[in-house]
Design an enzyme around this catalytic site. Sequence first.
Site: not given
Length: 323
Positions: A168, A264, A296
């Site tokens: 991320s 995601d 995610h």
Amino acid sequence: MFSFDMDAAGHDAALDLSPYIIVYKDGSIERLVGNEIVPPSLDPKSSVLSKDAVYSEEAKLSSRLYLPPGVDPDKKLPLLIYFHGGGFCVGSAFSPAYHNFLNILVAEGKVIAVSVDYRKVPEHPIPVPYDDSWTAMKWVASHVNGDGPEKWLNNHADFGKVYMAGDSAGGNIAHHMAMRYGQEGLFGVNVEGVVLIHPYFWGKEPIGNEVHELERVLKGIVATWHLACPTTSGCDDPLINPTSDPKLASMGCSRVLVAVAEKDLLRDRGLLYCETLKKSGWGGIVETMEAEGEGHVFHLFNPTCGNAVAMLKRTAAFISGHN
């Protein structure tokens, strides 16, 4: 994962990015997730040993070092430098999820690892998280002659086989550390590869599945970026949209692995990054892997599921040079 409820805190909030962070009108900040930390340990499952080490006395910043079991005293191991996620605003290298993930990854890959903790936004806006991460990189590089402050790195790190990784926002940071390394270098350090797990990249114009997403979710992702980087030129800033970076070909490694997840929202950005990097003139090898049916950073929430295990094994093989 991206389920912004931007009105949860009511009229007292200047910026409500629930369920992650709320910035109140009086300047106070409430982090709703990512606050729990665990100490370093001898992990009972993996037998990986960890300890914390200060990498910046000035900023009072530490990293967590991980050593796999059964290391030959004379053997050098590939070195992984890891950057945690959390939208630049939440999370920690010392959180239970990252501590668990690094234990498993280090055991599987038989590598030594440095998990970097950096200062968070909005108190310390970008470029501070990038600068802290580069400071950590330079601290790691201070061990190349075997006389640095940490014996584990002096004795066991192979500085000819260095890898960077992150998920991320940490994937975003790993990319920018590879770019900075490509432009500035670090004496005695050879970065062979980078692993970007569900990297936080974005752009002004919607692509792929983004066109079908709820407006509040899209606004939340944009607001998170503007919170992180108040001086940004927008969502096509190369800091958040590296496909717009004219210097992309100067990325300082020869191999990149990008992991995406089917459900995601950031999936299509990760794939676009791969295609753009291939066409940039960079000249390295780009690999991708996709986890079907997952969202995610699913691997942090469900580390024992089949897709998480498969991703971990692929990542471990990549950073240990066995793929």
